[in-house]
Write an enzyme that holds these catalytic residues in place. Structure first.
Site, PDB file in Angstrom:
ATOM      1  N   ASP A 178      25.639 121.618   6.866  1.00 46.77           N
ATOM      2  CA  ASP A 178      26.228 122.525   7.653  1.00 46.77           C
ATOM      3  C   ASP A 178      27.267 123.448   6.864  1.00 46.77           C
ATOM      4  O   ASP A 178      27.189 124.695   7.236  1.00 46.77           O
ATOM      5  CB  ASP A 178      26.662 122.013   8.872  1.00 46.77           C
ATOM      6  CG  ASP A 178      25.733 121.389   9.986  1.00 46.77           C
ATOM      7  OD1 ASP A 178      24.176 121.773   9.672  1.00 46.77           O
ATOM      8  OD2 ASP A 178      25.711 120.624  10.766  1.00 46.77           O
ATOM      9  N   SER A 236      22.373 107.259  11.071  1.00 44.94           N
ATOM     10  CA  SER A 236      23.522 107.084  11.748  1.00 44.94           C
ATOM     11  C   SER A 236      24.723 107.610  10.988  1.00 44.94           C
ATOM     12  O   SER A 236      24.680 109.016  11.018  1.00 44.94           O
ATOM     13  CB  SER A 236      23.983 105.624  12.362  1.00 44.94           C
ATOM     14  OG  SER A 236      24.844 105.553  13.418  1.00 44.94           O
ATOM     15  N   LYS A 293      18.738 108.371  14.067  1.00 45.82           N
ATOM     16  CA  LYS A 293      19.440 107.564  15.232  1.00 45.82           C
ATOM     17  C   LYS A 293      20.846 108.322  15.355  1.00 45.82           C
ATOM     18  O   LYS A 293      21.685 108.062  14.702  1.00 45.82           O
ATOM     19  CB  LYS A 293      19.725 106.155  14.811  1.00 45.82           C
ATOM     20  CG  LYS A 293      20.486 105.397  15.776  1.00 45.82           C
ATOM     21  CD  LYS A 293      20.681 104.129  15.356  1.00 45.82           C
ATOM     22  CE  LYS A 293      21.428 103.432  16.605  1.00 45.82           C
ATOM     23  NZ  LYS A 293      22.759 103.764  17.066  1.00 45.82           N
TER      24      LYS A 293
END
Length: 694
Positions: free
Chosen positions: A490, A479, A504
């Site tokens: 990224d 999460s 999740k």
């Protein structure tokens, strides 16, 4: 709709949390008006029929998946319910299951119309079969078992068929009981002690089954429906919701673990950072408790088939006292013995749940490197203190800021953010923590079921730390941890090291059903429902796939067994448009290739790493074999081998050093065991430093 839901219940669940126990038979469970009314059969109440219709409407209208009630979903719900009622396929006969096939494609209509006939008819047949088996079991365990015959038993019955007739069922139960008795005998118990423990075990089960009322059956059935939509959507009965929110949190005062029922055992659903269980590094999520003993000399009480609240009472106790647990690990091989864990109860201190730092030394290519390590066990935030703008309120970001400043003074060569076993927490903190390492920009995208997407951004242009960075993750990083790791990856700001994360990528909300049924005089429970989905700034979802590390380390955990992808009803991975962001230049494909090559070289040449990879490969292969011998001499050899392989898998455990109240490792504590994963993350970071300074 989303605005209304959030207004109705302002609780958004971001972290990888324990779901409500769909199979938990709980004394005092919801809607007790559904008692047995005639003979020995349980029957539904009018209240339950109303709740079923309401839950079906809410979930089909507002759940993220926007699923339709049809024959296909009906079949899935029915299979779920059969699994919940008789998951091991040991009580019902094949003829029973066939007789109920008429309901397989009728559940969708029944949910809409409030018809609970199928659910209660099946459970009443199960209860009848249970009583028949109970009488057979009691006769079997009166006499000692002989373990000389060369026969085997398959402990995994997921793909097995239901017994065709009573003769086949009795032979199955003979092997089940013989296997259980042999497990006890191999623990150096006499025949009389084995018989006593077996009798106690099945007396416990009788008590548990006899306590089941209509409300328990209703909860079981409703969760068979809810969890067909996704594994984080559940129906919580009033008492279960109360225990989920209150009673289990009280148990944290003892050993720091949350519990729920799971078949014959009580399962650990989460371990609180900072508690005795966490600091011992012996108790893990999904461990199953088979027994509890008081003090160093107290007798071990067999807790198989106990209710969770009864086990909580045994585990809780005054600060400073000892409790011993008999535990079965989820990674235990078939036939492996339970392990005994000794814990000293204590009051959980808030500061022990917070981030901590240490410095490790690694040597790479003959050069020494000082690597700062910041362990973040959860993403915490004192929302009330933040609202009041209190100076120095408790938060992950504030604590990590302080540690970074201290590590700069210590002149470390690089920093590792350790997120292993971090199940998530505050989304705000995941965004703010990312902001310490990047200039201002987007961090995560959140998509509604309507398709509307919101981008959450770090607004601060300053960068607290721009040096070499690695993020260490494993299969249980979930999460908010995945949001942070994905953003760092990224932006190409740091190297992600470890194992594929949990996957999740969804958000849940709690709905109080009484607000939709205001005329009901008693509480009717809550629904926990998935309403949003997370996406990386590059447009890829974190759901299902998680974050794939740049450097993948050997792991004992497979995606087929652990994580979101192991759940049949998990929402799928998908992709939306990328948001606009500017990648950094700290890491490029050429550097990553070099780091992977260096790691591959160590994997082939470093004795410890090489042995670890081999041990874990052997362990994963051994787990595929679920057949055990019922001959004592062969079983002893199997057990010894299982223990050896389990010990190898435990080498990758996350070992935490004792710390003082400032979050600094105590200088007076003994030297801790080498953490191979952390050491490897340090070496990867050292490789990076050498590569960019080449």
């Amino acid at each position: 709709m989303n605005k209304y839901l959030v207004t109705l219940v302002p609780v958004l669940m971001l972290s990888f949390q324990p779901d409500s126990p769909s199979g938990a038979f709980t004394p005092g469970t919801a809607l007790r008006s559904a008692q047995a009314t005639t003979g020995d059969e349980l029957k539904p109440s009018v209240s339950q029929e109303k709740v079923q219709t309401l839950v079906a409407k809410l979930l089909t209208t507002y759940h993220y998946r926007k699923v339709r009630l049809n024959d296909s979903l009906s079949s899935v719900v029915w299979d779920n319910y059969l699994k919940e009622v008789d998951g091991n396929k040991t009580y019902l006969l094949a003829s029973d299951v066939t007789a109920f096939e008429k309901y397989r494609y009728q559940i969708d209509d029944a949910l809409i119309n409030g018809d609970l006939t199928a659910a209660y008819e099946l459970y009443n047949v199960f209860r009848k079969r249970y009583q028949e088996r109970s009488a057979f079991i009691k006769e079997q365990i009166k006499k000692p078992f002989a373990f000389t015959a060369d026969e085997t038993f398959n402990t995994d019955r997921e793909k097995a068929a239901w017994p065709k007739n009573q003769e086949e069922q009795e032979d199955l139960w003979r092997k089940i009981l013989k296997n259980q008795a042999l497990e006890l005998k191999l623990g150096n118990r006499s025949d009389s002690a084995v018989a006593a423990l077996m009798t106690q075990r099945y007396n416990n089960l009788d008590r548990a089954i006899n306590r089941i009322k209509g409300g328990d059956v209703f909860q079981l059935y409703m969760n068979s429906f809810a969890e067909a939509l996704d594994p984080h959507t559940n129906y919580l009965s009033p008492s279960n919701a109360d225990r989920f929110n209150q009673e289990m949190s009280q148990s944290l005062e003892g050993i720091g673990a949350m519990l729920q029922e799971d078949g014959d055992y009580i399962k650990i659903t989460s371990v609180l950072p900072g508690g005795p269980a966490f600091k011992s590094n012996q108790l893990k999520t999904n461990d199953k408790i088979a027994g509890v003993a008081q003090g160093d000399n107290g007798a071990m009480v067999n807790t198989m088939n106990w209710q969770v609240d009864e086990v909580v009472k045994l585990i809780k106790g005054p600060k400073g006292t000892v409790v011993r647990l008999q535990v079965l690990s989820p990674d235990a091989l078939a036939g492996a013995p339970p392990k005994e864990i000794r814990l000293v109860r204590e009051k959980i201190k808030l500061e022990e749940q917070r981030a901590k730092k240490e410095i490790i030394d690694v040597v790479d290519n003959g050069k020494s490197f000082k690597i700062g390590v910041i362990n973040v066990p959860m993403f915490y935030r004192d929302f009330e203190g933040a609202r009041r703008r209190e100076e120095g309120f408790s938060s992950t970001t504030n604590d990590v800021k302080k540690f970074i400043d201290e590590l700069k003074v210590d002149k470390v060569d690089g920093i590792v953010i350790d997120l292993r076993d971090n199940g998530g927490g505050s989304l705000t903190e995941a965004i703010n923590l990312t902001g310490l390492f990047i200039p201002k920009g987007p961090v995560v995208q959140v998509r509604e079921s309507t398709g509307e997407t919101e981008v959450y951004t770090d607004p601060d242009p300053s960068v607290l730390y721009d040096g070499p960075l690695a993020v260490l993750v494993n299969r249980f990083s979930a999460s908010a941890s995945e949001i942070f790791a994905a953003a760092i990856q990224d932006y190409r700001r740091g190297v992600i090291v470890g194992g594929q994360t949990f996957g999740k990528g969804t958000v849940q909300t709690l709905i109080d059903l009484n607000q939709w049924l205001p005329k009901e005089p008693e509480k009717v429970g809550q629904v926990k429902m998935t309403i949003q989905k997370f996406y990386r700034i590059n447009g890829s979802s974190t759901q299902h796939r998680g974050v794939t590390p740049d450097i993948e380390l050997p792991s004992a955990f497979s995606a087929e067994e652990y994580g979101e992808s192991s759940q049949p009803s998990a929402l799928p991975w998908d992709q939306i448009n990328s948001t606009r962001y500017e990648q950094g230049r700290a890491i490029d494909d050429k550097i990553l290739t070099r780091l992977r090559d260096r790691f591959d070289q160590r994997l082939k040449s470093d004795p410890e790493l090489k042995q670890l990879a081999q041990d874990l490969a052997d362990f994963r292969k051994a787990k595929e074999n679920t057949v055990v011998s019922l001959q004592e001499s062969k079983r002893r050899k199997e057990r010894e081998e299982a223990e050896r392989k389990r010990a190898a898998a435990n080498k990758v455990s996350h070992i935490t050093a004792p710390v003082d109240e400032t979050g600094t490792p105590s200088p007076t504590t003994p030297k801790k065991k080498k953490d191979l994963y952390l050491n490897e993350a340090g070496l990867v970071l050292a490789d990076y430093i050498l590569a960019v300074n080449k």
